[in-house]
Design an enzyme around this catalytic site. Sequence first.
Site, PDB file in Angstrom:
ATOM      1  N   ASP A  19       7.533   1.315-110.846  1.00 55.05           N
ATOM      2  CA  ASP A  19       6.660   1.791-110.085  1.00 55.05           C
ATOM      3  C   ASP A  19       5.915   2.950-110.716  1.00 55.05           C
ATOM      4  O   ASP A  19       6.788   3.568-111.635  1.00 55.05           O
ATOM      5  CB  ASP A  19       7.199   2.154-108.538  1.00 55.05           C
ATOM      6  CG  ASP A  19       5.958   2.613-107.735  1.00 55.05           C
ATOM      7  OD1 ASP A  19       4.695   2.093-107.859  1.00 55.05           O
ATOM      8  OD2 ASP A  19       6.012   3.606-107.108  1.00 55.05           O
ATOM      9  N   SER A  20       4.959   3.629-110.281  1.00 55.18           N
ATOM     10  CA  SER A  20       4.534   4.683-110.705  1.00 55.18           C
ATOM     11  C   SER A  20       5.591   6.025-110.485  1.00 55.18           C
ATOM     12  O   SER A  20       5.445   7.197-110.907  1.00 55.18           O
ATOM     13  CB  SER A  20       3.088   5.336-110.575  1.00 55.18           C
ATOM     14  OG  SER A  20       2.883   5.134-108.988  1.00 55.18           O
ATOM     15  N   CYS A  82       3.879  -1.362-108.409  1.00 54.25           N
ATOM     16  CA  CYS A  82       2.799  -0.527-108.218  1.00 54.25           C
ATOM     17  C   CYS A  82       1.749  -1.072-108.335  1.00 54.25           C
ATOM     18  O   CYS A  82       1.110  -2.045-109.009  1.00 54.25           O
ATOM     19  CB  CYS A  82       2.644   0.534-109.436  1.00 54.25           C
ATOM     20  SG  CYS A  82       1.493   1.433-109.429  1.00 54.25           S
ATOM     21  N   GLU A 161       4.464  10.757 -98.651  1.00 51.84           N
ATOM     22  CA  GLU A 161       5.850  11.368 -99.496  1.00 51.84           C
ATOM     23  C   GLU A 161       6.240  12.691 -98.669  1.00 51.84           C
ATOM     24  O   GLU A 161       7.261  13.144 -98.750  1.00 51.84           O
ATOM     25  CB  GLU A 161       5.395  11.814-100.735  1.00 51.84           C
ATOM     26  CG  GLU A 161       5.153  10.457-101.666  1.00 51.84           C
ATOM     27  CD  GLU A 161       5.327  10.815-103.168  1.00 51.84           C
ATOM     28  OE1 GLU A 161       5.444  11.984-103.567  1.00 51.84           O
ATOM     29  OE2 GLU A 161       4.923   9.762-103.929  1.00 51.84           O
ATOM     30  N   CYS A 193      -1.192  -0.608-101.551  1.00 51.34           N
ATOM     31  CA  CYS A 193      -0.440   0.662-102.181  1.00 51.34           C
ATOM     32  C   CYS A 193       0.752   0.834-101.524  1.00 51.34           C
ATOM     33  O   CYS A 193       1.330   0.502-100.489  1.00 51.34           O
ATOM     34  CB  CYS A 193      -1.167   1.974-101.813  1.00 51.34           C
ATOM     35  SG  CYS A 193      -0.569   3.447-102.373  1.00 51.34           S
ATOM     36  N   HIS A 195       2.853   3.056-100.843  1.00 53.28           N
ATOM     37  CA  HIS A 195       3.274   4.122 -99.842  1.00 53.28           C
ATOM     38  C   HIS A 195       2.652   3.652 -98.299  1.00 53.28           C
ATOM     39  O   HIS A 195       2.947   4.356 -97.425  1.00 53.28           O
ATOM     40  CB  HIS A 195       2.537   5.434-100.406  1.00 53.28           C
ATOM     41  CG  HIS A 195       3.021   5.973-101.425  1.00 53.28           C
ATOM     42  ND1 HIS A 195       3.127   5.683-102.604  1.00 53.28           N
ATOM     43  CD2 HIS A 195       3.648   7.265-101.384  1.00 53.28           C
ATOM     44  CE1 HIS A 195       3.629   6.219-103.506  1.00 53.28           C
ATOM     45  NE2 HIS A 195       4.040   7.479-102.753  1.00 53.28           N
TER      46      HIS A 195
HETATM   47  N1  DGL Z   1       2.353   3.286-106.541  1.00 50.97           N
HETATM   48  C1  DGL Z   1       1.050   3.498-106.507  1.00 50.97           C
HETATM   49  C2  DGL Z   1       0.219   2.235-106.165  1.00 50.97           C
HETATM   50  O1  DGL Z   1       0.834   1.222-105.415  1.00 50.97           O
HETATM   51  C3  DGL Z   1       0.610   4.795-105.724  1.00 50.97           C
HETATM   52  C4  DGL Z   1       1.006   6.028-106.208  1.00 50.97           C
HETATM   53  C5  DGL Z   1       0.114   6.552-107.579  1.00 50.97           C
HETATM   54  O2  DGL Z   1      -0.987   6.623-107.577  1.00 50.97           O
HETATM   55  O3  DGL Z   1       0.790   6.230-108.581  1.00 50.97           O
HETATM   56  O4  DGL Z   1      -0.897   2.136-106.369  1.00 50.97           O
END
Ligand code: DGL
Length: 276
Positions: A19-20, A82, A161, A193, A195
Amino acid sequence: MTSRMKINDESSRPIGVFDSGIGGLTVVKELNRLLPNEKIIYFGDTARVPYGNKSKETVIHYSLQVAYFLMKKKIKMLVIACNTASSVSLPTLKRHFHIPILGVIEPGAKSAIAASRTDNVGVIGTLGTVKSNSYKKALKKIKRSVKVYQHACPLFVHLAEDGWNKNKIAQMISDEYLKSFKGKNIDSLILGCTHYPILKQVIQNSAGKKVKLIDSGRETAKEVNRILQKKCLLNIHKKTEKNHSIFYVSDFPHKFKDVSQRFLSKELKHVHKVKL
Ligand code: DGL
């Protein structure tokens, strides 16, 4: 011979999840729930998060670097947790590596189609995910006639977050974002997403109870199970140590422990910082 076979047994290898940042822990949570025997090696690119507002080329470049790192750990499968990276990097990663690679878009799209009766599906995600139209393409590939309405909700990442996931401000922001779906008769809404599952409650309030929220991470875990089963790669060896997954990040975010508690429902004590 027996011990040699065990060493070479691919099914006991870990699943790589990337993930990012730390949002992908919501996907790990689902994988742990469904596949408790599987060992996970997680990489969160916390030094370069967010991916959601970066160009396609940059996200592909980062994704390749992370994937190379995980491949060196001898993973049997790669899960791109991600949504932004799944949206733009999946074809490139599939061309580079020859193990099963799964993003979160297709599983989420499949489940949304199955849940919809009106054929009007909503998608929320980062700017990158929405701009890529990845969900729209995946949904239309499954059912041409489906109407897809998308909206980017970038503030949700920060709310999740910071733990502002159930308060009045979160509700107001969610109401504002979800206004764009009013009158569209959507009955399933993809949480596109990592989150957004943290904000499920406020999103459900804004969308109304008739709208089914689709958690792409949860659907992805089910698909991982199917793929591993099909390829005879499910780990049949019982997990011996508790918590045998390994977590890597490219930088330590502030409040890492709080966030891991919220996203994974357990505090991560051992997280390794590595340079790619
Ligand atoms: N993990 C990213 C997503 O699911 C969200 C956070 C980011 O913008 O890196 O798109």
